[in-house]
Design a protein around this motif. Sequence first.
Motif, PDB file in Angstrom:
ATOM      1  N   VAL A  42       0.811  -1.232   0.019  1.00 47.18           N
ATOM      2  CA  VAL A  42       0.065   0.025  -0.024  1.00 47.18           C
ATOM      3  C   VAL A  42       0.916   1.290  -0.020  1.00 47.18           C
ATOM      4  O   VAL A  42       1.957   1.200   0.648  1.00 47.18           O
ATOM      5  CB  VAL A  42      -0.804  -0.090   1.379  1.00 47.18           C
ATOM      6  CG1 VAL A  42      -1.830   1.251   1.378  1.00 47.18           C
ATOM      7  CG2 VAL A  42      -1.718  -1.208   1.295  1.00 47.18           C
ATOM      8  N   SER A  43       0.677   2.135  -0.679  1.00 48.68           N
ATOM      9  CA  SER A  43       1.146   3.596  -0.816  1.00 48.68           C
ATOM     10  C   SER A  43       1.024   4.316   0.472  1.00 48.68           C
ATOM     11  O   SER A  43       0.157   4.298   1.027  1.00 48.68           O
ATOM     12  CB  SER A  43       0.826   4.259  -2.039  1.00 48.68           C
ATOM     13  OG  SER A  43      -0.409   4.748  -1.910  1.00 48.68           O
ATOM     14  N   PRO A  44       2.076   5.182   0.810  1.00 45.72           N
ATOM     15  CA  PRO A  44       2.359   5.910   1.848  1.00 45.72           C
ATOM     16  C   PRO A  44       1.084   6.761   2.264  1.00 45.72           C
ATOM     17  O   PRO A  44       0.714   6.913   3.222  1.00 45.72           O
ATOM     18  CB  PRO A  44       3.596   6.726   1.624  1.00 45.72           C
ATOM     19  CG  PRO A  44       4.404   6.025   0.736  1.00 45.72           C
ATOM     20  CD  PRO A  44       3.420   5.235  -0.043  1.00 45.72           C
ATOM     21  N   ASN A  45       0.544   7.322   1.011  1.00 47.86           N
ATOM     22  CA  ASN A  45      -0.792   8.057   1.317  1.00 47.86           C
ATOM     23  C   ASN A  45      -2.086   7.293   1.217  1.00 47.86           C
ATOM     24  O   ASN A  45      -3.225   7.841   1.467  1.00 47.86           O
ATOM     25  CB  ASN A  45      -0.846   9.115   0.160  1.00 47.86           C
ATOM     26  CG  ASN A  45      -0.829   8.723  -1.123  1.00 47.86           C
ATOM     27  OD1 ASN A  45      -1.121   7.297  -1.422  1.00 47.86           O
ATOM     28  ND2 ASN A  45      -0.789   9.609  -2.023  1.00 47.86           N
ATOM     29  N   GLN A  46      -2.036   5.993   1.209  1.00 44.59           N
ATOM     30  CA  GLN A  46      -2.922   5.013   1.323  1.00 44.59           C
ATOM     31  C   GLN A  46      -4.187   5.211   0.039  1.00 44.59           C
ATOM     32  O   GLN A  46      -5.218   4.661  -0.017  1.00 44.59           O
ATOM     33  CB  GLN A  46      -3.767   5.038   2.495  1.00 44.59           C
ATOM     34  CG  GLN A  46      -3.083   4.892   3.733  1.00 44.59           C
ATOM     35  CD  GLN A  46      -3.840   4.744   5.143  1.00 44.59           C
ATOM     36  OE1 GLN A  46      -4.723   4.142   5.429  1.00 44.59           O
ATOM     37  NE2 GLN A  46      -3.155   5.823   6.112  1.00 44.59           N
ATOM     38  N   LYS A  47      -3.485   5.650  -1.021  1.00 43.87           N
ATOM     39  CA  LYS A  47      -4.410   5.924  -2.259  1.00 43.87           C
ATOM     40  C   LYS A  47      -4.416   4.956  -3.286  1.00 43.87           C
ATOM     41  O   LYS A  47      -5.158   4.578  -4.009  1.00 43.87           O
ATOM     42  CB  LYS A  47      -3.999   7.355  -2.854  1.00 43.87           C
ATOM     43  CG  LYS A  47      -4.714   8.607  -2.110  1.00 43.87           C
ATOM     44  CD  LYS A  47      -4.275   9.650  -2.811  1.00 43.87           C
ATOM     45  CE  LYS A  47      -4.865  10.853  -2.128  1.00 43.87           C
ATOM     46  NZ  LYS A  47      -4.560  12.376  -2.744  1.00 43.87           N
ATOM     47  N   PHE A  48      -3.045   4.135  -3.240  1.00 45.52           N
ATOM     48  CA  PHE A  48      -2.897   3.225  -4.250  1.00 45.52           C
ATOM     49  C   PHE A  48      -2.537   1.800  -3.622  1.00 45.52           C
ATOM     50  O   PHE A  48      -1.939   1.860  -2.349  1.00 45.52           O
ATOM     51  CB  PHE A  48      -1.841   3.390  -5.111  1.00 45.52           C
ATOM     52  CG  PHE A  48      -2.357   4.667  -6.017  1.00 45.52           C
ATOM     53  CD1 PHE A  48      -3.016   4.592  -7.292  1.00 45.52           C
ATOM     54  CD2 PHE A  48      -1.778   5.983  -5.719  1.00 45.52           C
ATOM     55  CE1 PHE A  48      -3.080   5.872  -7.932  1.00 45.52           C
ATOM     56  CE2 PHE A  48      -2.052   7.178  -6.347  1.00 45.52           C
ATOM     57  CZ  PHE A  48      -2.866   6.798  -7.517  1.00 45.52           C
ATOM     58  N   ALA A  49      -2.766   0.587  -4.273  1.00 44.42           N
ATOM     59  CA  ALA A  49      -2.136  -0.187  -3.703  1.00 44.42           C
ATOM     60  C   ALA A  49      -1.502  -1.304  -5.074  1.00 44.42           C
ATOM     61  O   ALA A  49      -2.144  -1.177  -6.193  1.00 44.42           O
ATOM     62  CB  ALA A  49      -3.040  -1.352  -2.954  1.00 44.42           C
TER      63      ALA A  49
END
Length: 433
Positions: free
Chosen positions: A134-141
């Motif tokens: 999961v990306s640090p900003n939680q927008k992508f995986a």
Amino acid sequence: MTRKTRRILFVLAILAFVALGFAVTMYARGYRWDFDVNRLLLTGGVYLKTLSPAEAEVSINFKPTGKTTAALIKNLLPLRKYKAVVAKDGYQTWTKEFEVTPGFVAGAETVVLFPEKLESEIIWPEASITEFSVSPNQKFAAAVISSSQLIIRDLTNINATTTPIIFPDKRKTAAVGFLKNNRGWSANSKKFIFYRDISARRLWYIWDNEKGLTDLTMVYERQIVLKQASASPLPVKFSAEKVTWFGNDNNLLALINNRLFNLDIVNETITDLKLSEIADFESYENKIAALKKPDIFLFMDSAVDNVSVLGQAKFAPQKILFSPQGDKIAYVDETTLGVFWLKDTSRQPLKKANDQEIVYLGAGEISETFWHRYGEHLVFLENQKLKTVEIDTRPPLNTASWNETILGLDYLADNSKLFILESEAVKSIEGEF
């Protein structure tokens, strides 16, 4: 009443006043009478601070103190042990035994209680996912599907379709993968590093949310090597064992043939950091920690280009991890977790720079390891079971564990957010972990 009697009473009153004053003074200074040894002793104390959750209850020797979260228990008789307990409904209990010495306060300032149960929410239902990040900003995986397909998903849109990574060539992909511990995503979450295995070779790529796919292997081999002369020959092939971001989303660290290089992907330059026989490395800001085979810790501050030998690990680790604060290194093999301190600590248990300790020796296989948010616990999978262990090894050692079978793990320390792969879906654990 005679004059003699009055004098005696006056003297007794003075003596009583002095004795009472002495007793009050000694009491105020923390002295208490110990009936076990029939002596007046200077007391000590225990201080506990809970980082999370709030309002956890503190007790000493099973007696409630009436204090929560941050508690100083004073006037404890010395030269004996006290059992401290921090508890809250819905959380696993924390305990520690302290030996109180005269005039000193023992304690722990990094108490964390972990939930008894993992309350989760499905964020990506997909039966064929084998690993994810999961990306640090939680927008992508990003996820590996059936071991050979990489897919990117927009987590902000429940109706969004997944984006499969399509390679322009027709070479058969044997496997794809990426680094855990959030080293594949750039800090701004716009780029993602991954590798692709074809035949007997590993190729590296960067997925850019705005620009698409970059063949990092091609950039290195066709442009960087041809443009740059070097006193020591650069590797002709970009056969990297590991590639991570370094400082920003334009610089990389690459481990090629056990040598460490810094790659500027904008200016297309490569710098040999003159570190060889490297088994693993990690970076924090502009600092690099490296593991020289088989068990020697090296440290480099890239600002001054100074390499120093930190010391020898207690066992030969397979990988190393910087703490979120950059003051410690965790080192890991299949069954053991160790910690190496880079700086002196100011809280108990006191540690000096270059101190190290084995904090966990497991009975099963440790597959994934992360630093917890506060840098005082490690989160890991052992035999596909989630566990945490504190690095304060004063007995008893506090660990937390859960019964779910977990196939994959990701943890964002900056957001204190845990994600798991379980039951054919990627799930987000509710609340702060």
